[in-house]
Design an enzyme around this catalytic site. Sequence first.
Site, short mmCIF file in Angstrom:
data_model
loop_
_atom_site.label_atom_id
_atom_site.label_comp_id
_atom_site.label_asym_id
_atom_site.label_seq_id
_atom_site.Cartn_x
_atom_site.Cartn_y
_atom_site.Cartn_z
N THR A 191 1.45 -5.05 7.72
CA THR A 191 2.38 -5.45 6.65
C THR A 191 2.77 -4.24 5.80
OG1 THR A 191 0.49 -6.01 5.26
CG2 THR A 191 1.50 -7.80 6.48
N ALA A 197 -4.00 0.22 -2.50
CA ALA A 197 -3.31 -0.97 -2.03
C ALA A 197 -2.02 -0.52 -1.38
CB ALA A 197 -3.02 -1.90 -3.19
N LYS A 198 -1.38 -1.48 -0.70
CA LYS A 198 -0.18 -1.12 0.05
C LYS A 198 0.93 -0.60 -0.85
CE LYS A 198 -1.22 -3.28 4.26
NZ LYS A 198 -1.65 -4.54 4.84
N ARG A 199 0.85 -0.95 -2.15
CA ARG A 199 1.92 -0.50 -3.06
C ARG A 199 1.82 1.00 -3.38
NH1 ARG A 199 -1.77 -3.48 -5.96
NH2 ARG A 199 -3.06 -2.11 -7.22
#
Length: 284
Positions: free
Chosen positions: A12, A256-258
């Site tokens: 993702t 995190a992915k952010r």
Amino acid sequence: MAFVTRFAPSPTGYLHLGHAYSALTAYRAAQAANGRFLLRIEDIDQTRCRPEFEAAIYEDLAWLGLRWEAPVRRQSDHFADYGAALDRLIAMGVVYRCFKTRKEVLDEIARAPHLSAAGPDGPAYVGAPLAADEERALLAEGAPFAWRLSIAAARDRLGAAFETLSFLVEDGRAQRVRARPQIFGDAVIARKDSGTSYHLASVHDDATQGVTHVIRGEDLAAAAHLHRLLQALLGYPEVVYRHHPLMTDDTGRRYAKRDKSETLRALRAAGETPALIRARLGFR
Ligand code: GLU
């Protein structure tokens, strides 16, 4: 003793330092035990997963120095298997259809908190199957539904074994932990959109792939309680759990992915080497 572990990312987004730590922890554990290391792509959420992120996973992990067995298991190729596992739970009578929206479930928890289970993320929903005629009417309308695992029915099904269910956790020392799947209430086992869930797909795949050691971040430590129950119901073998601490940045925040700047590709573009990243994460 056989030792099989896996790294199971969801495509993702791009892998960041937290993923690198998790993957290296599992990889090094397999090496130390002279065991096997598998990579599994957990892409059942087809709205959030993208092929370019999957391709990046292979590239980034190989760059980091990891090697894994082929073929890689991709969960989106196995929806029929998860459906078959769900069918077995349906035949046992331990799951029921839930037509409620997320909001209705939250409202119900708020109205009757005493009926809810005290879950790891707050109160968890405990419901019940609808009356047969009501359910028939909704099905005839084509109303969407999820399948929830009934904790009460699972307890009936397993009898005394439910109360003594336990799993082994290795975090420095080995410890047997009593499984308390009731902390999840009646968990969603098959979602409205995908027909399965992380829990069902992950437990099914670990059993199918012969995984003996589940090594993952401690954000998933509580899930072991539910996973142990699914293993018992489906007749899958037990696994040993190792939940590692989550990596944080200099300010103590979890990666995190952010955090675009801390993806492995951004670090690589900025001139970092795999050896530097391994050292930064505490691996030699
Ligand atoms: N796919 C999960 C994640 O990316 C990992 C699940 C697991 O290791 O059991 O967080």
